[in-house]
Write a protein that holds these residues in place. Structure first.
Motif, short mmCIF file in Angstrom:
data_model
loop_
_atom_site.label_atom_id
_atom_site.label_comp_id
_atom_site.label_asym_id
_atom_site.label_seq_id
_atom_site.Cartn_x
_atom_site.Cartn_y
_atom_site.Cartn_z
N GLY A 281 42.50 15.16 24.66
CA GLY A 281 42.21 13.41 24.47
C GLY A 281 41.59 12.65 26.12
O GLY A 281 41.95 11.50 26.17
N GLN A 282 41.34 13.68 26.26
CA GLN A 282 40.91 13.42 28.15
C GLN A 282 39.69 13.63 28.14
O GLN A 282 38.80 14.06 28.04
N ILE A 283 39.08 12.27 29.77
CA ILE A 283 38.04 11.35 29.08
C ILE A 283 36.79 12.82 30.46
O ILE A 283 37.96 12.31 31.86
N LEU A 284 36.07 13.59 30.01
CA LEU A 284 35.69 14.71 31.40
C LEU A 284 34.65 13.72 32.10
O LEU A 284 34.32 13.89 33.44
N MET A 285 33.66 12.57 31.15
CA MET A 285 33.08 12.04 31.46
C MET A 285 33.19 10.42 31.16
O MET A 285 33.10 10.74 30.10
N ALA A 286 32.95 9.32 31.83
CA ALA A 286 32.51 8.40 30.40
C ALA A 286 31.48 6.84 31.62
O ALA A 286 31.10 7.66 32.56
N LYS A 287 31.04 6.60 30.65
CA LYS A 287 29.80 6.09 30.78
C LYS A 287 29.35 4.51 30.92
O LYS A 287 30.19 4.20 29.48
N VAL A 288 29.23 3.61 31.10
CA VAL A 288 29.33 2.31 30.58
C VAL A 288 28.01 1.46 30.97
O VAL A 288 27.27 1.58 31.70
N LEU A 289 26.93 0.68 30.06
CA LEU A 289 26.37 -0.07 29.85
C LEU A 289 26.34 -1.42 29.33
O LEU A 289 27.22 -1.51 28.82
N VAL A 290 26.04 -2.47 30.18
CA VAL A 290 25.37 -3.80 29.55
C VAL A 290 25.15 -3.64 27.86
O VAL A 290 23.86 -2.44 28.30
N THR A 291 25.64 -4.67 26.50
CA THR A 291 25.41 -4.31 25.22
C THR A 291 23.51 -5.24 25.31
O THR A 291 22.80 -4.36 24.78
N GLU A 292 23.39 -6.11 25.95
CA GLU A 292 22.39 -7.30 25.57
C GLU A 292 22.07 -7.30 24.61
O GLU A 292 20.85 -6.89 23.99
N LYS A 293 22.81 -7.52 23.96
CA LYS A 293 23.06 -7.91 22.52
C LYS A 293 21.89 -8.73 21.85
O LYS A 293 20.95 -8.84 20.93
N GLU A 294 21.70 -9.39 22.69
CA GLU A 294 20.44 -10.51 22.48
C GLU A 294 19.22 -9.99 22.80
O GLU A 294 18.49 -10.63 21.57
N LYS A 295 18.66 -8.70 22.32
CA LYS A 295 17.91 -8.14 22.61
C LYS A 295 17.66 -7.08 21.31
O LYS A 295 16.74 -6.98 21.15
N GLY A 296 18.33 -7.50 20.76
CA GLY A 296 17.98 -6.62 18.89
C GLY A 296 19.07 -5.84 18.62
O GLY A 296 19.30 -4.68 20.19
N ALA A 297 19.10 -5.05 17.77
CA ALA A 297 20.01 -3.87 17.15
C ALA A 297 18.59 -2.98 17.39
O ALA A 297 19.64 -1.49 18.54
N GLU A 298 17.80 -2.79 17.79
CA GLU A 298 17.20 -2.17 18.16
C GLU A 298 17.41 -1.19 19.51
O GLU A 298 17.73 -0.26 19.94
N HIS A 299 16.88 -2.00 20.25
CA HIS A 299 17.51 -2.37 21.95
C HIS A 299 18.89 -1.23 22.16
O HIS A 299 18.66 -0.98 23.16
N VAL A 300 20.11 -2.14 21.47
CA VAL A 300 21.14 -1.44 21.44
C VAL A 300 21.33 -0.08 21.42
O VAL A 300 22.01 0.72 21.54
N LEU A 301 20.69 0.19 19.71
CA LEU A 301 20.69 1.87 19.41
C LEU A 301 20.32 2.65 20.04
O LEU A 301 20.38 3.78 20.47
N LYS A 302 19.41 2.20 20.99
CA LYS A 302 18.48 2.40 21.92
C LYS A 302 19.49 3.23 23.03
O LYS A 302 18.86 3.91 23.89
N LYS A 303 20.12 1.83 23.27
CA LYS A 303 21.12 2.70 24.46
C LYS A 303 22.23 2.99 24.52
O LYS A 303 22.57 4.46 25.15
N ILE A 304 23.01 3.31 23.15
CA ILE A 304 23.48 4.40 22.53
C ILE A 304 22.95 5.64 22.46
O ILE A 304 23.38 6.65 22.75
N VAL A 305 21.69 5.85 22.72
CA VAL A 305 21.04 7.31 22.09
C VAL A 305 20.79 7.24 23.52
O VAL A 305 21.53 8.92 24.10
N GLN A 306 20.88 6.64 24.58
CA GLN A 306 21.04 7.36 25.89
C GLN A 306 21.71 8.10 26.94
O GLN A 306 22.14 8.82 27.24
N LEU A 307 23.00 6.99 26.16
CA LEU A 307 24.81 7.28 26.31
C LEU A 307 24.77 8.93 26.24
O LEU A 307 25.73 9.57 26.79
#
Ligand code: ZN
Length: 320
Positions: free
Chosen positions: A31-57
């Motif tokens: 349960g140890q986090i070896l690496m963490a990353k955070v991005l702003v959601t920018e949900k107003e840009k739509g679901a496709e955009h949010v899914l792309k950010k998840i892919v990037q992470l």
């Protein structure tokens, strides 16, 4: 006999998608986090955009290790169909019914399991925090809303639409303040951070306060004013504990849990865990349950949702 299959050895990626931030981490078996990353959601840009950010992470975390990654646990703020890998309704992201797991698998090559975000926080505390080994365990998150997750007989209760118990929408004051769910006087409208700020603002307009003004109010400032002896802040804090007790008593009577964790920004204030809280609970719960439940501050904090989402791959998580 799927229930007896032990999870494989390896790492997992946990992602917690919120209305403002997407938090992601690479998590090991402990349960140890070896690496963490955070991005702003920018949900107003739509679901496709949010899914792309998840892919990037996912891609960034994947490329940071040579170890085997078992899969991705993705926590979403709403109702989900975890068997089909769909969001059903995530109001904070403005998502309706949306296929999530399959497109992410296609883009990243990693299998994706979904979980409701409050349930992810619950799993994080149950597997890696002080909720460990409690056969009946309830986790409550007091943040911008009230999230809740329930472990029953060591299994996560997901209910019919994937979000399990929605303790934040128990009606505590039938004629109370309107709630985002369309109801009135839900627990969330009384004990979540915006509710505490709103009640304080109403009182300042009525009575005035030496230490607080209606501008730039926050839960932290309200508790600071309480510590400095501000009478108005004292009323607000006492009221908050009172409403917190009402909800907790209902939950304790319903589920008889061994343990309850309280997390989120509001639970950062130590006053929440004052002897007053336990005393009032013991005065109100069913007699056999008095003094029987352990209530504590959640230990997994800011990244609890990541660790809980990753646990879907690192543990044999059973759901009911
Ligand atoms: Zn509600």
């Amino acid at each position: 006999m799927q229930a007896n299959i032990e999870p494989q050895q390896g790492l997992a990626i946990g992602i917690d998608v919120g209305g403002t931030k997407i938090k992601a981490g690479l998590v090991n078996q402990d349960g140890q986090i070896l690496m963490a990353k955070v991005l702003v959601t920018e949900k107003e840009k739509g679901a496709e955009h949010v899914l792309k950010k998840i892919v990037q992470l996912i891609d960034e975390l994947k490329s940071s290790t040579t170890e085997k990654i078992l899969g991705v646990g993705l926590a979403l703020p709403g109702d989900i169909d975890y068997q089909r890998g769909y969001s059903l309704c995530c109001p904070n992201l403005a998502w309706g019914e949306l296929e999530v797991s399959a497109p992410l698998f296609k883009s990243t090559g990693l299998p994706v399991k979904l979980v409701n975000d409050a349930n992810a926080a619950c799993l994080g505390e149950f597997y890696y925090g002080r909720g460990k080994d409690a056969p009946i365990f309830l986790s409550i998150t007091l943040g911008t809303g009230v999230g809740s997750g329930l472990i029953l007989d060591q299994r996560l209760f997901t209910g019919r639409f994937g979000s399990g118990v929605e303790a934040g929408h128990m009606i505590i004051e039938p004629d109370g303040y309107p709630c985002a769910c369309g109801g009135k006087g839900c627990w969330e409208t009384l004990v979540a951070a915006p509710a505490i700020v709103r009640r304080t603002r109403e009182k300042i307009k009525q009575f005035s306060s030496e230490q607080l003004s209606v501008e730039n109010l926050s839960v932290e400032l309200i508790f600071q004013a309480f510590r400095a002896g501000d009478p108005l802040a004292r009323i607000v804090v006492e009221e908050t504990i009172y409403y917190l007790v009402l909800g907790l008593v209902n939950l304790i009577n319903l589920f008889n849990p061994h343990k309850i964790s309280l997390g989120g920004g509001v639970a950062e204030a130590e006053e929440i865990f004052s002897p007053q809280l336990l005393e009032q609970i013991n005065n109100k719960v069913f007699p056999t349950l008095r003094g029987k439940v352990e209530i504590f501050k959640a230990t997994q904090g800011y990244y609890g949702g990541i660790v809980g989402a990753a646990s879907l791959w690192l543990h044999n998580v059973k759901m009911i």
